[in-house]
Design an enzyme around this catalytic site. Structure first.
Site, PDB file in Angstrom:
ATOM      1  N   ASN A  38      58.497  -6.298 -77.786  1.00 44.80           N
ATOM      2  CA  ASN A  38      58.785  -6.259 -76.948  1.00 44.80           C
ATOM      3  C   ASN A  38      58.741  -5.510 -75.441  1.00 44.80           C
ATOM      4  O   ASN A  38      60.121  -4.626 -75.706  1.00 44.80           O
ATOM      5  CB  ASN A  38      59.589  -7.066 -76.381  1.00 44.80           C
ATOM      6  CG  ASN A  38      59.768  -8.926 -76.626  1.00 44.80           C
ATOM      7  OD1 ASN A  38      58.886  -9.491 -76.813  1.00 44.80           O
ATOM      8  ND2 ASN A  38      60.627  -9.113 -78.603  1.00 44.80           N
ATOM      9  N   SER A  43      62.994   3.976 -66.150  1.00 49.11           N
ATOM     10  CA  SER A  43      62.868   4.640 -65.218  1.00 49.11           C
ATOM     11  C   SER A  43      63.070   5.848 -65.946  1.00 49.11           C
ATOM     12  O   SER A  43      62.713   6.510 -67.630  1.00 49.11           O
ATOM     13  CB  SER A  43      64.002   4.685 -64.056  1.00 49.11           C
ATOM     14  OG  SER A  43      65.206   4.949 -65.129  1.00 49.11           O
ATOM     15  N   SER A  44      62.829   7.098 -65.506  1.00 45.97           N
ATOM     16  CA  SER A  44      62.168   7.564 -66.322  1.00 45.97           C
ATOM     17  C   SER A  44      62.961   9.646 -66.805  1.00 45.97           C
ATOM     18  O   SER A  44      62.535  10.153 -66.238  1.00 45.97           O
ATOM     19  CB  SER A  44      61.018   8.979 -65.017  1.00 45.97           C
ATOM     20  OG  SER A  44      60.550   7.334 -65.026  1.00 45.97           O
ATOM     21  N   GLU A  98      55.003   9.098 -64.583  1.00 44.40           N
ATOM     22  CA  GLU A  98      54.289   8.727 -64.588  1.00 44.40           C
ATOM     23  C   GLU A  98      52.758   8.785 -63.180  1.00 44.40           C
ATOM     24  O   GLU A  98      53.063   8.962 -61.594  1.00 44.40           O
ATOM     25  CB  GLU A  98      54.264   6.838 -63.905  1.00 44.40           C
ATOM     26  CG  GLU A  98      55.427   7.032 -64.886  1.00 44.40           C
ATOM     27  CD  GLU A  98      56.457   6.308 -64.671  1.00 44.40           C
ATOM     28  OE1 GLU A  98      56.844   6.169 -64.535  1.00 44.40           O
ATOM     29  OE2 GLU A  98      57.541   7.773 -64.247  1.00 44.40           O
TER      30      GLU A  98
END
Length: 155
Positions: A38, A43-44, A98
């Site tokens: 799952n 965020s990064s 990304e």
């Protein structure tokens, strides 16, 4: 209670399906080895002392925080997805950028570099070595295509 990952790994995959884009996505996740999890988008930011490791098999149903890039395409289209990650010079934290869409290899790498450098600049960071992982695919005729790249945190 704060959930702070202690490890992370990178994985990627490609998938095609004559049925639907979502089935192509599922097959890309299968190739990446994370379709049984799952996936929880985050965020990064890579936390301090979180170490990079080799791919790890996770149990079925595991809630796995991920930074993911995903591109879906139609027959004949070139699609690309990728991640760039690097540590701040002092090791206080890491950043992940990304890029996804209708990219070839060169365009994808340029986009990743520009994005992670801007993220670092906005924080007044100097980065150590920038690492990258990416997938590029020309979608075959008669199918939908999907490429995914994921940074998977291990809690």
């Amino acid at each position: 209670m704060a959930l702070v990952p202690r490890e992370f790994f990178l994985t990627s995959g490609r998938g095609t399906s004559p049925v639907s884009p979502m089935n192509a996505f599922d097959k890309a996740l299968m190739e990446a080895g994370i379709a049984h999890c799952n996936l929880l988008p985050v965020s990064s930011i890579i936390p301090p002392r979180c170490r990079e490791r080799r791919w790890k098999k996770l149990d079925a149903g595991t809630i796995a925080p991920v930074v993911m890039a995903k591109a879906i395409g139609l027959p004949g289209e070139t699609i690309g997805a990728g991640l760039a990650w690097a540590w701040e010079e002092e090791g206080r934290m890491g950043l992940v950028a990304e890029a996804e869409g209708h990219y070839d290899r060169r365009g994808l790498l340029m986009a990743l570099d520009a994005r992670i450098k801007e993220m670092a600049s906005a924080r007044n960071f100097k980065l150590k070595e920038i690492k990258r992982r990416f997938e590029v695919m020309k979608v075959p005729q008669g199918v939908f295509g999907c490429v995914v790249v994921a940074l998977v945190f291990v809690l």
